[in-house]
Design an enzyme around this catalytic site. Structure first.
Site, PDB file in Angstrom:
ATOM      1  N   GLU A  40       1.446   4.091   2.748  1.00 30.28           N
ATOM      2  CA  GLU A  40       1.891   3.551   3.998  1.00 30.28           C
ATOM      3  C   GLU A  40       3.327   3.726   4.162  1.00 30.28           C
ATOM      4  O   GLU A  40       4.193   2.562   4.504  1.00 30.28           O
ATOM      5  CB  GLU A  40       1.296   2.094   4.434  1.00 30.28           C
ATOM      6  CG  GLU A  40      -0.377   2.413   4.302  1.00 30.28           C
ATOM      7  CD  GLU A  40      -0.962   0.933   4.569  1.00 30.28           C
ATOM      8  OE1 GLU A  40      -0.185  -0.151   4.806  1.00 30.28           O
ATOM      9  OE2 GLU A  40      -2.061   0.562   4.387  1.00 30.28           O
TER      10      GLU A  40
ATOM     11  N   HIS B 133       0.778  -1.062   0.014  1.00 20.65           N
ATOM     12  CA  HIS B 133      -0.069  -0.054   0.034  1.00 20.65           C
ATOM     13  C   HIS B 133       0.941   1.068  -0.095  1.00 20.65           C
ATOM     14  O   HIS B 133       1.821   1.636   1.037  1.00 20.65           O
ATOM     15  CB  HIS B 133      -0.757   0.160   1.061  1.00 20.65           C
ATOM     16  CG  HIS B 133      -2.071  -1.047   1.148  1.00 20.65           C
ATOM     17  ND1 HIS B 133      -2.470  -1.551   2.352  1.00 20.65           N
ATOM     18  CD2 HIS B 133      -2.652  -1.553   0.194  1.00 20.65           C
ATOM     19  CE1 HIS B 133      -3.481  -2.565   1.866  1.00 20.65           C
ATOM     20  NE2 HIS B 133      -3.378  -2.783   0.651  1.00 20.65           N
TER      21      HIS B 133
ATOM     22  N   HIS C 253       3.131  -2.621   7.202  1.00 21.40           N
ATOM     23  CA  HIS C 253       1.891  -1.762   6.805  1.00 21.40           C
ATOM     24  C   HIS C 253       1.913  -0.756   7.642  1.00 21.40           C
ATOM     25  O   HIS C 253       2.843  -0.696   8.776  1.00 21.40           O
ATOM     26  CB  HIS C 253       0.593  -2.586   6.642  1.00 21.40           C
ATOM     27  CG  HIS C 253       0.325  -3.435   5.770  1.00 21.40           C
ATOM     28  ND1 HIS C 253      -0.573  -3.219   4.666  1.00 21.40           N
ATOM     29  CD2 HIS C 253       0.766  -4.663   5.410  1.00 21.40           C
ATOM     30  CE1 HIS C 253      -0.659  -4.121   3.784  1.00 21.40           C
ATOM     31  NE2 HIS C 253       0.303  -5.004   4.234  1.00 21.40           N
TER      32      HIS C 253
ATOM     33  N   GLU D  74       1.716  -3.820  11.620  1.00 23.01           N
ATOM     34  CA  GLU D  74       1.083  -2.731  11.342  1.00 23.01           C
ATOM     35  C   GLU D  74       1.649  -1.883  12.449  1.00 23.01           C
ATOM     36  O   GLU D  74       2.340  -1.943  13.360  1.00 23.01           O
ATOM     37  CB  GLU D  74      -0.537  -2.760  11.747  1.00 23.01           C
ATOM     38  CG  GLU D  74      -1.219  -3.538  10.903  1.00 23.01           C
ATOM     39  CD  GLU D  74      -1.803  -2.658   9.588  1.00 23.01           C
ATOM     40  OE1 GLU D  74      -1.314  -1.661   9.495  1.00 23.01           O
ATOM     41  OE2 GLU D  74      -2.457  -3.320   8.815  1.00 23.01           O
TER      42      GLU D  74
END
Length: 401
Positions: free
Chosen positions: A152, A149, A247, A320
């Site tokens: 990010e 992504h 991420h 994350e």
């Protein structure tokens, strides 16, 4: 005339920016997050004051949300830039990897795994001490990817922190290179990063929903990485033990992980070992935010697809990290992340493999007190260093994953 010129120079232009059509009710903008800014004369990215940032539902935009921030332009000749979070560009990555290559480190190999749709490099780094990896010896392999992504950007700082630590002279890094092969793809979506996309590729695909059947022409970077992982997983000399996809998260604080759900309770317990150990190494990592799920909408992600493909001694996680801040055990207010603290989390991820593989005894100095084995670790520790041949035999018997 002189007075007029002087007053013109002192003019401060106050502007309110409205960024419209946010869809999420929950947002870190409601918890103190703010965009970052830099200018020609102040080239270091800085967060705007949170008191100047507002996030609210707007009837003029189909009741979607608007993020508004006020800013005062105080220097007429400056060029100002704003960003959602600290940027980490494709060009920055290429300069960084080129500087690593120039060091001619014997334990670092950089190769071009493929090209994006717009012909940008898909880089693959291999970090290991090849002198210690004889044909007969078990090859434990850790595979890490980032920036599927493109918006990010904290993922790239974490990834650089991992790389910086693994190629360093730190005694822990030297031991890890002796015992583990690290394969790292630092930018899985280079076109999206280059174009400034938040979530998609050049062609509008969320690549992290296409692991099941990536197209060599529409998703060439994903296709190349998947092919490599499948090929390595079929090599009886290699034990692919970890896949970690990095991420950033727009609504939660701290670093945390997502894992998979399994029927086998022992495997569930073993999967929790690495996040528990990381929690003890990284004060900004939250085990309470870590969760294990089989959410249907995540079926095409790397974590879910590879969790079903690899054998039951392999662990697939999404790592994350908050776009904004973290809370530590003793803190009363969130601490905003910086480029350096993102990289520090990456270094702590890397060093946690020392604890996971129980290699502490190999390190003579420069090491904090070894982490005490948790209950989970004592239950599952016997499975950490099993022979590769045994693992491959188990995999052939466990077709149903």
């Amino acid at each position: 005339m002189l007075q007029q010129t002087q007053s013109k120079r002192n003019i401060r232009h106050r502007v309110i920016f409205n960024v419209v059509n946010f869809s999420k009710t929950k947002s870190l903008y409601r918890d103190g997050m703010s965009p970052v800014v830099k200018s020609t004369s102040r080239p270091k990215w800085q967060r705007l004051p949170a008191k100047n940032v507002y996030y609210y539902r707007c009837p003029d935009h189909r009741r979607n949300y608007v993020m508004s921030f006020a800013f005062c332009f105080d220097r007429e000749d400056d060029v100002y830039q704003f960003a959602y979070c600290y940027p980490y560009t494709y060009s920055r990555l290429q300069h960084y990897l080129a500087s690593l290559e120039r060091r001619n480190l014997p334990y670092l190999q950089r190769e071009q795994l493929g090209l994006s749709v717009q012909q940008r490099r898909l880089d693959l780094l291999t970090i290991t001490n090849s002198d210690h990896m004889s044909a007969e010896r078990e090859k434990k392999l850790v595979f890490l990817t980032a920036r599927v992504h493109p918006g990010e950007s904290p993922a790239s700082f974490i990834c650089q922190g991992v790389i910086d630590f693994l190629v360093s002279h730190h005694p822990v890094a030297q031991i890890l290179r002796d015992h583990v092969i690290f394969k790292i793809v630092p930018m899985l979506n280079p076109d999206g990063v280059y174009l400034g996309n938040y979530r998609c590729s050049l062609m509008g695909f969320d690549l992290n929903r296409h692991w099941q059947d990536p197209s060599p022409w529409a998703h060439p970077t994903l296709h190349a990485v998947k092919q490599l992982i499948v090929q390595m997983n079929q090599d009886p000399r290699v034990s692919l033990e970890f896949y970690i996809d990095v991420h950033a998260h727009s609504t939660m604080l701290n670093g945390f992980m997502y894992g998979n759900v399994f029927e086998d309770e022992e495997r569930v317990q073993r999967q929790a070992v690495f996040p528990r150990l990381l929690c003890q190494n990284a004060p900004d990592f939250s085990f309470s935010n870590t969760s294990f799920n089989r959410d249907v909408v995540k079926a095409g992600t790397g974590r879910r697809f590879l969790g079903g493909l690899l054998d039951d001694t392999s662990y697939c996680y999404t790592l994350e990290v908050s776009f904004y801040s973290y809370m530590t055990a003793g803190s009363t207010a969130p601490v905003p992340y910086t480029e350096e603290t993102y990289m520090k989390l990456g270094r702590n991820v890397a060093r946690t493999f020392l604890d996971y593989y129980k290699l502490n005894n190999f390190v003579k100095d420069n090491r904090p007190t070894p982490i005490q084995s948790s209950g989970v670790m004592s239950q599952t520790g016997n499975g950490v260093g099993r022979d590769t041949a045994d693992r491959k035999k188990e995999k052939s018997e466990s077709v149903g994953h």
